[in-house]
Design a protein around this motif. Structure first.
Motif, PDB file in Angstrom:
ATOM      1  N   LEU A 172      46.526 -24.853  11.095  1.00  0.00           N
ATOM      2  CA  LEU A 172      46.357 -25.156  12.508  1.00  0.00           C
ATOM      3  C   LEU A 172      47.044 -26.491  12.760  1.00  0.00           C
ATOM      4  CD1 LEU A 172      45.185 -24.659  15.328  1.00  0.00           C
ATOM      5  CD2 LEU A 172      43.108 -25.855  14.590  1.00  0.00           C
ATOM      6  N   ILE A 173      48.054 -26.465  13.610  1.00  0.00           N
ATOM      7  CA  ILE A 173      48.845 -27.654  13.910  1.00  0.00           C
ATOM      8  C   ILE A 173      48.582 -28.096  15.346  1.00  0.00           C
ATOM      9  CG2 ILE A 173      51.157 -28.652  13.958  1.00  0.00           C
ATOM     10  CD1 ILE A 173      50.425 -27.685  11.215  1.00  0.00           C
ATOM     11  N   ARG A 174      48.305 -29.374  15.536  1.00  0.00           N
ATOM     12  CA  ARG A 174      48.147 -29.937  16.880  1.00  0.00           C
ATOM     13  C   ARG A 174      49.414 -30.716  17.222  1.00  0.00           C
ATOM     14  NH1 ARG A 174      43.571 -30.233  13.993  1.00  0.00           N
ATOM     15  NH2 ARG A 174      41.732 -29.153  14.827  1.00  0.00           N
ATOM     16  N   THR A 175      50.132 -30.208  18.199  1.00  0.00           N
ATOM     17  CA  THR A 175      51.454 -30.747  18.536  1.00  0.00           C
ATOM     18  C   THR A 175      51.405 -31.528  19.833  1.00  0.00           C
ATOM     19  OG1 THR A 175      52.444 -28.790  17.527  1.00  0.00           O
ATOM     20  CG2 THR A 175      53.861 -30.124  18.919  1.00  0.00           C
ATOM     21  N   SER A 176      52.062 -32.685  19.855  1.00  0.00           N
ATOM     22  CA  SER A 176      52.163 -33.490  21.071  1.00  0.00           C
ATOM     23  C   SER A 176      53.614 -33.888  21.285  1.00  0.00           C
ATOM     24  CB  SER A 176      51.315 -34.762  20.967  1.00  0.00           C
ATOM     25  OG  SER A 176      49.950 -34.435  20.818  1.00  0.00           O
ATOM     26  N   LEU A 177      54.076 -33.744  22.524  1.00  0.00           N
ATOM     27  CA  LEU A 177      55.392 -34.251  22.899  1.00  0.00           C
ATOM     28  C   LEU A 177      55.252 -35.729  23.240  1.00  0.00           C
ATOM     29  CD1 LEU A 177      56.639 -31.400  25.267  1.00  0.00           C
ATOM     30  CD2 LEU A 177      57.361 -31.812  22.924  1.00  0.00           C
ATOM     31  N   VAL A 178      56.050 -36.556  22.593  1.00  0.00           N
ATOM     32  CA  VAL A 178      55.964 -37.991  22.857  1.00  0.00           C
ATOM     33  C   VAL A 178      57.285 -38.542  23.380  1.00  0.00           C
ATOM     34  CG1 VAL A 178      54.140 -38.402  21.193  1.00  0.00           C
ATOM     35  CG2 VAL A 178      56.519 -38.514  20.446  1.00  0.00           C
ATOM     36  N   GLY A 179      58.339 -37.723  23.350  1.00  0.00           N
ATOM     37  CA  GLY A 179      59.638 -38.136  23.865  1.00  0.00           C
ATOM     38  C   GLY A 179      60.131 -37.162  24.901  1.00  0.00           C
ATOM     39  N   SER A 180      61.247 -37.478  25.516  1.00  0.00           N
ATOM     40  CA  SER A 180      61.799 -36.640  26.578  1.00  0.00           C
ATOM     41  C   SER A 180      62.599 -35.482  26.003  1.00  0.00           C
ATOM     42  CB  SER A 180      62.697 -37.475  27.489  1.00  0.00           C
ATOM     43  OG  SER A 180      63.343 -36.652  28.430  1.00  0.00           O
ATOM     44  N   ASP A 183      52.428 -35.905  26.072  1.00  0.00           N
ATOM     45  CA  ASP A 183      51.130 -36.454  25.663  1.00  0.00           C
ATOM     46  C   ASP A 183      49.989 -35.438  25.743  1.00  0.00           C
ATOM     47  OD1 ASP A 183      52.240 -38.954  25.130  1.00  0.00           O
ATOM     48  OD2 ASP A 183      52.016 -39.589  27.206  1.00  0.00           O
ATOM     49  N   ILE A 184      50.285 -34.175  26.032  1.00  0.00           N
ATOM     50  CA  ILE A 184      49.271 -33.129  25.986  1.00  0.00           C
ATOM     51  C   ILE A 184      49.286 -32.477  24.606  1.00  0.00           C
ATOM     52  CG2 ILE A 184      48.637 -30.843  26.863  1.00  0.00           C
ATOM     53  CD1 ILE A 184      49.509 -31.706  29.598  1.00  0.00           C
ATOM     54  N   THR A 185      48.121 -32.272  24.015  1.00  0.00           N
ATOM     55  CA  THR A 185      48.024 -31.653  22.697  1.00  0.00           C
ATOM     56  C   THR A 185      48.138 -30.138  22.825  1.00  0.00           C
ATOM     57  OG1 THR A 185      46.633 -33.443  21.856  1.00  0.00           O
ATOM     58  CG2 THR A 185      46.594 -31.364  20.646  1.00  0.00           C
ATOM     59  N   ILE A 186      49.038 -29.553  22.040  1.00  0.00           N
ATOM     60  CA  ILE A 186      49.300 -28.120  22.086  1.00  0.00           C
ATOM     61  C   ILE A 186      48.989 -27.525  20.718  1.00  0.00           C
ATOM     62  CG2 ILE A 186      51.027 -26.349  22.568  1.00  0.00           C
ATOM     63  CD1 ILE A 186      52.607 -28.596  24.045  1.00  0.00           C
ATOM     64  N   PRO A 187      47.892 -26.774  20.575  1.00  0.00           N
ATOM     65  CA  PRO A 187      47.573 -26.163  19.280  1.00  0.00           C
ATOM     66  C   PRO A 187      48.583 -25.074  18.919  1.00  0.00           C
ATOM     67  CG  PRO A 187      45.648 -26.233  20.721  1.00  0.00           C
ATOM     68  CD  PRO A 187      46.847 -26.522  21.575  1.00  0.00           C
ATOM     69  N   MET A 188      48.911 -25.006  17.639  1.00  0.00           N
ATOM     70  CA  MET A 188      49.807 -23.965  17.150  1.00  0.00           C
ATOM     71  C   MET A 188      49.277 -23.438  15.816  1.00  0.00           C
ATOM     72  SD  MET A 188      53.935 -24.037  16.445  1.00  0.00           S
ATOM     73  CE  MET A 188      53.835 -25.331  15.208  1.00  0.00           C
ATOM     74  N   LYS A 223      52.405 -19.331  16.426  1.00  0.00           N
ATOM     75  CA  LYS A 223      51.810 -18.939  17.705  1.00  0.00           C
ATOM     76  C   LYS A 223      51.223 -20.150  18.416  1.00  0.00           C
ATOM     77  CE  LYS A 223      48.314 -15.936  19.818  1.00  0.00           C
ATOM     78  NZ  LYS A 223      47.214 -14.971  19.552  1.00  0.00           N
ATOM     79  N   LEU A 224      51.747 -20.438  19.610  1.00  0.00           N
ATOM     80  CA  LEU A 224      51.177 -21.485  20.448  1.00  0.00           C
ATOM     81  C   LEU A 224      49.948 -20.937  21.157  1.00  0.00           C
ATOM     82  CD1 LEU A 224      54.310 -23.060  22.160  1.00  0.00           C
ATOM     83  CD2 LEU A 224      52.912 -24.088  20.376  1.00  0.00           C
ATOM     84  N   VAL A 225      48.884 -21.731  21.215  1.00  0.00           N
ATOM     85  CA  VAL A 225      47.663 -21.332  21.925  1.00  0.00           C
ATOM     86  C   VAL A 225      47.841 -21.775  23.376  1.00  0.00           C
ATOM     87  CG1 VAL A 225      45.148 -21.425  21.947  1.00  0.00           C
ATOM     88  CG2 VAL A 225      46.381 -21.652  19.782  1.00  0.00           C
ATOM     89  N   VAL A 226      48.482 -20.909  24.154  1.00  0.00           N
ATOM     90  CA  VAL A 226      48.921 -21.266  25.501  1.00  0.00           C
ATOM     91  C   VAL A 226      47.755 -21.563  26.431  1.00  0.00           C
ATOM     92  CG1 VAL A 226      50.254 -20.505  27.499  1.00  0.00           C
ATOM     93  CG2 VAL A 226      51.011 -19.914  25.207  1.00  0.00           C
ATOM     94  N   ASP A 227      46.666 -20.796  26.322  1.00  0.00           N
ATOM     95  CA  ASP A 227      45.511 -21.021  27.200  1.00  0.00           C
ATOM     96  C   ASP A 227      45.000 -22.446  27.080  1.00  0.00           C
ATOM     97  OD1 ASP A 227      45.657 -18.472  28.121  1.00  0.00           O
ATOM     98  OD2 ASP A 227      44.024 -17.693  26.880  1.00  0.00           O
TER      99      ASP A 227
END
Length: 209
Positions: free
Chosen positions: A126-134, A148-153, A165-169
């Motif tokens: 289970l990976i928690r992904t965050s975008l921190v750059g543009s 800065d939103i955490t996106i589980p994968m 698989k991204l947990v889109v919900d």
């Protein structure tokens, strides 16, 4: 690191400059039993590398575009570059467990936990992904709304046929919470009556339950 992975595990999913410190024990005259009997801990540090087979930023952009009903263009290269990847590994009975997998790049931050079995050659993370750059430089300016939103994968399957698989919900809910908090901050300055303020907050929060 890649030649080592190919030699030891017939796998080349990660490339980079690696440093591994291990404290492992085990014994047997049968190769398969040696692998199963090994137990102990190891620390992994990889720099200036890449994970092959997936472009995480492109995957996020594609899913977000679908949510918004728009199209997306960009790189077709299936590789995620990173400046550093670290993990503490607990080894036993053919399983490798980690609870502190971390990946850093100018664009992404990944935090993960899970297990891999090097005998059966499969994994479940289970990976928690965050975008921190543009993402603008990759043609994905609109996806910066997810910064800065955490996106589980979830990552699972055989080593040579991994499923991502991204947990889109959860992404949508996290974004909604972020927008709600902004609205609540504005309400604090506009509504003077405390009872009215609490009532409005209660109604808005109920939409996320």
């Amino acid at each position: 690191l890649q030649p080592l992975l190919i030699a030891l595990a017939d796998n080349n999913v990660v490339e980079g400059i690696g440093n591994i410190e291990a404290n492992l024990q085990g014994s047997s005259l049968i190769p398969r039993k040696v692998k199963r009997n090994i137990h102990g801990t190891a620390t992994l540090k990889i720099t200036d590398g890449a994970i092959k087979g997936i472009n995480v930023a492109q995957m996020i952009r594609t899913h977000y575009a679908r949510i918004k009903g728009t199209s997306v263009s960009g790189s077709n290269v299936q590789k995620t570059d990173f400046s550093a990847l670290t993990a503490t590994l607990r080894v036993g009975n053919g399983d490798v467990h980690t609870s502190d997998l971390s990946l850093y790049s100018p664009l992404l931050r990944l935090q993960g936990e899970g297990r891999a079995n090097y005998i059966e050659q499969n994994l479940n993370l289970l990976i928690r992904t965050s975008l921190v750059g543009s993402l603008e430089g990759q043609g994905g300016k609109s996806a910066d709304e997810l910064k800065d939103i955490t996106i589980p994968m979830k990552v699972s399957g055989d080593w040579n046929n991994l499923k991502y698989k991204l947990v889109v919900d959860d992404v949508l809910k996290e974004k909604a919470k972020k927008e709600l908090n902004r609205s609540l901050d504005k309400l604090d300055s506009k509504i003077k009556d405390e009872k009215t303020k609490e009532a409005v907050k209660s109604i808005l929060n109920s939409f996320l339950k």
